[in-house]
Every structure is written in C-alpha cells, then in structure tokens.
Motif scaffolding. Sequence first.
Motif, PDB file in Angstrom:
ATOM      1  N   MET A 320     -26.221  81.214 -48.619  1.00 22.89           N
ATOM      2  CA  MET A 320     -25.518  80.110 -49.282  1.00 22.89           C
ATOM      3  C   MET A 320     -26.434  78.923 -49.551  1.00 22.89           C
ATOM      4  O   MET A 320     -26.061  78.005 -50.273  1.00 22.89           O
ATOM      5  N   ASP A 321     -27.609  78.899 -48.930  1.00 25.02           N
ATOM      6  CA  ASP A 321     -28.499  77.759 -49.064  1.00 25.02           C
ATOM      7  C   ASP A 321     -28.951  77.585 -50.511  1.00 25.02           C
ATOM      8  O   ASP A 321     -28.853  78.503 -51.329  1.00 25.02           O
ATOM      9  N   LYS A 322     -29.452  76.402 -50.826  1.00 27.35           N
ATOM     10  CA  LYS A 322     -29.850  76.087 -52.190  1.00 27.35           C
ATOM     11  C   LYS A 322     -30.960  77.009 -52.692  1.00 27.35           C
ATOM     12  O   LYS A 322     -31.093  77.210 -53.900  1.00 27.35           O
ATOM     13  N   ASN A 323     -31.763  77.533 -51.789  1.00 29.64           N
ATOM     14  CA  ASN A 323     -32.844  78.458 -52.172  1.00 29.64           C
ATOM     15  C   ASN A 323     -32.461  79.907 -51.904  1.00 29.64           C
ATOM     16  O   ASN A 323     -33.316  80.747 -51.639  1.00 29.64           O
ATOM     17  N   ASN A 324     -31.154  80.207 -51.977  1.00 33.88           N
ATOM     18  CA  ASN A 324     -30.711  81.569 -51.652  1.00 33.88           C
ATOM     19  C   ASN A 324     -31.345  82.616 -52.560  1.00 33.88           C
ATOM     20  O   ASN A 324     -31.587  83.752 -52.142  1.00 33.88           O
ATOM     21  N   ALA A 325     -31.631  82.256 -53.815  1.00 34.75           N
ATOM     22  CA  ALA A 325     -32.255  83.221 -54.731  1.00 34.75           C
ATOM     23  C   ALA A 325     -33.690  83.529 -54.311  1.00 34.75           C
ATOM     24  O   ALA A 325     -34.165  84.656 -54.479  1.00 34.75           O
ATOM     25  N   GLU A 326     -34.358  82.544 -53.733  1.00 34.42           N
ATOM     26  CA  GLU A 326     -35.731  82.778 -53.262  1.00 34.42           C
ATOM     27  C   GLU A 326     -35.741  83.740 -52.085  1.00 34.42           C
ATOM     28  O   GLU A 326     -36.599  84.627 -52.002  1.00 34.42           O
ATOM     29  N   VAL A 327     -34.791  83.589 -51.186  1.00 30.47           N
ATOM     30  CA  VAL A 327     -34.698  84.503 -50.044  1.00 30.47           C
ATOM     31  C   VAL A 327     -34.295  85.899 -50.523  1.00 30.47           C
ATOM     32  O   VAL A 327     -34.836  86.910 -50.061  1.00 30.47           O
ATOM     33  N   ALA A 328     -33.360  85.965 -51.473  1.00 29.88           N
ATOM     34  CA  ALA A 328     -32.950  87.257 -52.024  1.00 29.88           C
ATOM     35  C   ALA A 328     -34.120  87.949 -52.711  1.00 29.88           C
ATOM     36  O   ALA A 328     -34.269  89.179 -52.619  1.00 29.88           O
ATOM     37  N   ALA A 329     -34.962  87.176 -53.391  1.00 28.05           N
ATOM     38  CA  ALA A 329     -36.132  87.755 -54.070  1.00 28.05           C
ATOM     39  C   ALA A 329     -37.100  88.363 -53.057  1.00 28.05           C
ATOM     40  O   ALA A 329     -37.721  89.400 -53.324  1.00 28.05           O
ATOM     41  N   LEU A 330     -37.212  87.735 -51.903  1.00 27.97           N
ATOM     42  CA  LEU A 330     -38.055  88.296 -50.833  1.00 27.97           C
ATOM     43  C   LEU A 330     -37.520  89.659 -50.401  1.00 27.97           C
ATOM     44  O   LEU A 330     -38.285  90.615 -50.203  1.00 27.97           O
ATOM     45  N   ILE A 331     -36.192  89.746 -50.251  1.00 32.55           N
ATOM     46  CA  ILE A 331     -35.569  91.022 -49.873  1.00 32.55           C
ATOM     47  C   ILE A 331     -35.784  92.063 -50.968  1.00 32.55           C
ATOM     48  O   ILE A 331     -36.132  93.217 -50.685  1.00 32.55           O
ATOM     49  N   GLN A 332     -35.583  91.667 -52.218  1.00 28.80           N
ATOM     50  CA  GLN A 332     -35.769  92.585 -53.340  1.00 28.80           C
ATOM     51  C   GLN A 332     -37.200  93.112 -53.391  1.00 28.80           C
ATOM     52  O   GLN A 332     -37.426  94.315 -53.589  1.00 28.80           O
ATOM     53  N   THR A 333     -38.168  92.246 -53.177  1.00 26.76           N
ATOM     54  CA  THR A 333     -39.580  92.666 -53.175  1.00 26.76           C
ATOM     55  C   THR A 333     -39.843  93.659 -52.056  1.00 26.76           C
ATOM     56  O   THR A 333     -40.565  94.657 -52.234  1.00 26.76           O
ATOM     57  N   TRP A 334     -39.249  93.411 -50.901  1.00 23.51           N
ATOM     58  CA  TRP A 334     -39.417  94.336 -49.765  1.00 23.51           C
ATOM     59  C   TRP A 334     -38.812  95.697 -50.092  1.00 23.51           C
ATOM     60  O   TRP A 334     -39.422  96.734 -49.820  1.00 23.51           O
ATOM     61  N   LEU A 335     -37.627  95.699 -50.695  1.00 22.70           N
ATOM     62  CA  LEU A 335     -36.983  96.961 -51.054  1.00 22.70           C
ATOM     63  C   LEU A 335     -37.821  97.730 -52.082  1.00 22.70           C
ATOM     64  O   LEU A 335     -37.979  98.952 -51.974  1.00 22.70           O
ATOM     65  N   GLU A 336     -38.356  97.016 -53.051  1.00 29.33           N
ATOM     66  CA  GLU A 336     -39.222  97.654 -54.035  1.00 29.33           C
ATOM     67  C   GLU A 336     -40.455  98.260 -53.369  1.00 29.33           C
ATOM     68  O   GLU A 336     -40.892  99.374 -53.688  1.00 29.33           O
ATOM     69  N   GLY A 337     -41.015  97.512 -52.417  1.00 28.92           N
ATOM     70  CA  GLY A 337     -42.193  97.991 -51.712  1.00 28.92           C
ATOM     71  C   GLY A 337     -41.937  99.233 -50.883  1.00 28.92           C
ATOM     72  O   GLY A 337     -42.861 100.013 -50.600  1.00 28.92           O
ATOM     73  N   LYS A 338     -40.695  99.430 -50.483  1.00 29.96           N
ATOM     74  CA  LYS A 338     -40.329 100.626 -49.710  1.00 29.96           C
ATOM     75  C   LYS A 338     -39.907 101.783 -50.611  1.00 29.96           C
ATOM     76  O   LYS A 338     -39.471 102.826 -50.120  1.00 29.96           O
ATOM     77  N   GLY A 339     -40.059 101.614 -51.922  1.00 21.86           N
ATOM     78  CA  GLY A 339     -39.730 102.686 -52.846  1.00 21.86           C
ATOM     79  C   GLY A 339     -38.247 102.937 -52.986  1.00 21.86           C
ATOM     80  O   GLY A 339     -37.834 104.070 -53.308  1.00 21.86           O
ATOM     81  N   LEU A 340     -37.435 101.896 -52.791  1.00 21.62           N
ATOM     82  CA  LEU A 340     -35.976 102.065 -52.792  1.00 21.62           C
ATOM     83  C   LEU A 340     -35.332 101.639 -54.108  1.00 21.62           C
ATOM     84  O   LEU A 340     -34.116 101.504 -54.196  1.00 21.62           O
TER      85      LEU A 340
END
Length: 343
Positions: A320-340
Amino acid sequence: MSRIRGVIVLLTLAIATAALAAEPIALRDMGSFHVGGRLVEISGKPVKEVVFTQGGVPAKIDPNGTYQVEQMYVQYFLPANERGAYPLLMWHGGGLTGATYETTPDGREGWLNYFLRKGWSVYNSDAVERGRAGWAQYPDIFKGEPVFLTTANPFERFRIGAAGSYDPDPAKRKLLPGSQFPSEGYDNFTKQNVPRWTTNDDATLAAYIAEIDRVCPCVILFHSQAGAFGFKAAQARPDKVKALIAVEPAGVGDPARVDALKGIPSLLIYGDFIEQDSRWPKIRGTGLAFVDGIRAAGGTADVVDLPKAGIKGNSHMMMMDKNNAEVAALIQTWLEGKGLTKP
C-alpha cells in the motif's frame, strides 16, 4: 540545452508510464469460488423468534442442525495475454482480507492490478473467517472470541508511526521519518480491518491447501500472518508450488521439514524501521533462521532488506505504500530471474 533535454526525457517517461497505467486491463475471464470447509452439527440450542426486517413478521429460527463452516473465498482474474508461467496466488495477513492487494487506501493501483498488467493470472482470497469467506458461531465452532483492532493499533504495530504517535486528528499523527505509507489514506485503511481469531490456524491452512489442489501448480505471494500458511502449505504440496514470495512473514513453516522446500525458490522481503521496533527484530530473526534451514537443506532462499537495496521508508503494508510499484517491480524481476515468466 542538455538540462532541458533531460527534463523533456523525464516528462516523456512520466507521461508514458501514466498512459501505461491508464490502459484498460484485458481479461479473458474472471470469477470466484469458495473452497475448503467442513460440515458441523450444533444441537441443544433453544428455538428463537427473529424479526428480520423492521416492522416485519417474526419467524422462528431453529439454530440446531448442520452448518457449512471454515470455507475460503477466492476471486480470480485471468489476463488475455498471459505471461506468468503459473497462476499467482495472493494471501493476506491477520485482521485483513484480499482487499490488501486491491486499490490502495489513497486510491492508487494495488499489487493485484500490477501483476495482472504483467500478465499473471491472479487468485486473490479472503481466508477462513474473513470477509466473504464468512464467520461461524463462537465459541461453538470458532473457539474463543475474535480479536478486534482499535484505529490506533495498526498505525504503530505496522511501523507506520512510532509508539504513541497516533492521534485521532490526522493532522497530528506523526509518521516515522521518511515513511512511504500514504497517511492521507490511513482512515480508509482501518475500514479494511476485520475481526480475526487466533484459534483457526488449522482450518485456514486446510483451506489454503484446498486452493492449491484446485488451482496449482502456482506461485504464492503471502503477507504477515500468512507466512506460516505459505511455507506450511508448500511443505504439504511441494510438487505443486513453484515459488514462494514472503512479504514480511510473521511466521514460518515447520523447521523439521525444510527439506520439502529445497526445490522451491523463496524470496523474503522486509521493509524499513525494523530495528527500532519492539517486535520485528525477533520476527525477522525467526524468518532468517528458517531461511538458513532451507539453504542448509540444499534449497534456494533470497532475502531482501529493502533499505539495504536502496528502497527506503516501507511499512509493514508495503503493498500500500507510495512506492508499492517499486517493490512489486523487485518481485517481478526476481520471478523473471527464476524463469517463471513466459518468453
């Protein structure tokens, strides 16, 4: 001129980002279902007369009989252009519902929309006893009484403000220095809070496992109280869980069964202000010890302390934080890195 060109580039990027966020989300399907639960018999109760509508005719209600209880509600959104290799399940924390991942309290897009836009099929749930999952009688079925939170409790316990910093007057509330929580949306956030029981963990875990059996293979993103549920459900169904994202887990799985997680990549994310909190250093320590166990068993577990990664000011409610998209992008990058994700 170079400075002007730089400003123009930044404005162009900002406009492009806003346009992307404003694009309609294209779905191939959406819907909902209930899963899990059991039947329970109640007997020995007196028959009551109830007036359901003001001025209506009383009706006799016999509370004795069979009840459906401990089910879970799941709502799903399937993107037209699916790019996630597996469905993404979102599990909320204590005293909350699936609203955690929906529109933020100050009106911005939440993680549900973010990951939909990234092409993930998202399954967002209200766990046992919460929201559209429904209640059951207590103490007949749900043992003990529910826990309710005051409006001040999450402000301090979720590391939005320091101890004693809450005030009924929004103008007098003191956020932690540099806090990313949208203070203007705090009162809306408290409207999401729902009662919770501390005695329903077994039923909740059973419902989550039932969701896995219906939907998965999948990736599970879980928050706070759901930490124990996420890890334990994966230990129960290791062949069906492809990755785990633990957002400030308040609990962990069974340390004696960490070997069940060695084939499941895990990501643990912690926000800011932990060291100055009375509880969170110990909670994080428990999580890190569990990570050590996964690694010792031959598994992969990554830990991100957001401040150390240059992402500062996050509360316990980082989605919910103002930078929630930045944190979500970190998760997305991690998922991409795991080939998911799909090519």
